[in-house]
Design a protein around this motif. Structure first.
Motif, short mmCIF file in Angstrom:
data_model
loop_
_atom_site.label_atom_id
_atom_site.label_comp_id
_atom_site.label_asym_id
_atom_site.label_seq_id
_atom_site.Cartn_x
_atom_site.Cartn_y
_atom_site.Cartn_z
N ASP A 200 0.83 -1.20 0.00
CA ASP A 200 0.00 0.00 0.00
C ASP A 200 0.87 1.26 0.00
N THR A 205 -1.05 4.89 -2.44
CA THR A 205 -2.50 5.02 -2.40
C THR A 205 -2.92 6.07 -1.37
N SER A 407 2.34 0.67 -11.10
CA SER A 407 2.37 1.92 -10.35
C SER A 407 3.64 2.65 -10.74
#
Length: 425
Positions: A200, A205, A407
């Motif tokens: 995460d 995020t 990402s």
């Protein structure tokens, strides 16, 4: 060609609607690397940027903050080997110093300065990195491999009798943290929650800050336990080291190693297995003895390195790089995957790369990954043990149906579905 950034790119600018050729680009014609459509094809976007700007391209990151994406192999090496000009100290970052990177910014957990060897240069870097490398060096590859073999067998036992599995979700994503909990002297059950929090944070995020706080809290408790009851584990070795690290320094270096080891090793295992299953030349060479597994892993690290983009470096003074004018305080992103595919060093990407470790999968220079021997040992042993247990492993779907999640820093295989002859241990 020189591209000048607008003085302050505004987050208020609206991106074009989906389907528009300019979607993902700011009105200044700079690609937003945090845009979902750009990340969906970040490899392709990087090649577009290389064609347009050469080895160094202007881009935007979260909050439409300007940065330079370095695509050339030579230019990446110049940055990695010249910390006096391209520092790891994020306090040089102009946007952060001027308040445009608030604590809740998605990149804050991985760019805010901390007492870590990756955020300092010079003598302080040598002190902190020395403690890390000395402590990691206390663990032999042989001992690490025993942990890997044990946990690989445990994971394979869960699905061996079914004749099918997802080698990402049921194997690669679970194994590294299981091994790292052993090196950290932690209970096995801490692995899954830590792995989720690490991913995460690295994906930047909206919950990255909360996940970072969970990791910090868990590791602080670990340091306190190890000061009271030391053992043969990485935290205890850091505590015992003559560098005299404080609790904050120890905790943050544990977080650094945990983060780097897990995410990169998950990707390395998954990408190696994908190549074994999809490239007939690779599988034939591997089983025929013409290519050792370590050689095969080096090929994977050239073609699909575990980390796609490395954040970051910050210019300490005005300079030039790849024909671009870099200003003091500018942030630079190291495009490791793009550098490995630089036509200047690899004109033919289909040609095998045997015995060549000049890839940038583990970075280079004084900040080169200190735990790469652990990552190699985990991936090498995991793939070897898995193929021994399931020798007729085969992909369960066409290769074209495999999906990726991308990402800014990482490109992950979403799943790797396989079939094999059911067996019992």
């Amino acid at each position: 060609m020189t591209a000048n950034f607008p003085e302050h790119a505004s987050a208020a600018h609206l991106a074009p609607p989906p389907g528009c050729p300019a979607h993902g680009r700011a009105p200044e014609s700079l690609y937003r690397l945090h845009d979902a459509d750009v990340q969906a094809d970040l490899v392709g976007v990087q090649e577009v940027l290389r064609a347009e700007y050469g080895p160094v391209a202007p881009v935007l990151v979260h909050g439409d903050l300007p940065a330079w994406l370095v695509l050339g192999h030579c230019e990446n090496l110049e940055i990695l080997r010249t910390p006096s000009v391209f520092s790891r100290d994020s306090r040089h970052w102009r946007d952060m110093a001027e308040g445009r990177v608030p604590p809740h910014h998605p990149l804050a957990p991985i760019t805010t300065w901390q007492p870590l060897c990756v955020f300092v240069d010079g003598e302080e870097h040598r002190r902190l990195r020395g403690a890390v490398t000395d402590s990691l060096g206390r663990f032999e590859s042989r001992g690490i491999r025993r942990h890997v073999t044990r946990f690989t067998d445990q994971l394979v036992d869960r699905f061996a009798a079914t004749g099918q599995a997802d080698l990402v979700g049921q194997f690669a994503a679970e194994l590294p943290l299981l091994v790292m909990t052993q090196l950290f002297g932690m209970p096995d059950e801490h692995g899954p929650s830590l792995a989720a929090a690490v991913q995460d944070v690295l994906n930047g995020t909206q919950t990255a800050v909360a996940s970072n706080e969970f990791i910090t809290r868990t590791l602080q408790q670990l340091v306190e336990r190890k000061r009271a009851n030391p053992g043969h584990d990485f935290p205890s070795k850091l505590i015992e080291h003559s560098a005299g690290l404080g609790d904050d320094e120890i905790r943050e270096h544990l977080r650094l190693i945990l983060t780097a080891a897990n995410e990169t090793t998950v990707n390395l295992i998954a990408n190696a297995l994908r190549m074994v299953l999809t490239d007939p030349r690779f599988r034939a060479h591997l089983t025929g003895g013409h290519m050792t597994l370590p050689d095969a892993l080096e090929q994977v690290m050239w073609d699909e390195p575990p980390m796609m983009t490395l954040l970051g470096r910050w210019a300490t003074s005005d300079t030039r790089l790849g024909e671009q004018a870099i200003k003091a305080g500018d942030m630079l992103l190291l495009g490791l995957r793009a550098a490995n595919a630089d036509p200047a060093i690899r004109p033919d990407l289909t040609a095998p790369v045997h015995g060549n470790r000049s890839h940038l999968a583990f970075s280079s220079g004084p900040h080169e990954c200190p735990g790469q021997h652990i990552g190699r040992a985990i991936a090498d042993t995991a793939v070897d043990t898995l193929l021994t247990r399931l020798p007729d492993l085969r992909l369960a779907v066409p290769e074209t149906e495999l999906e990726w999640s991308t990402s800014l820093m990482y490109r992950h295989l979403v799943a790797l579905p396989v079939q094999f002859t059911p067996s019992r241990r």
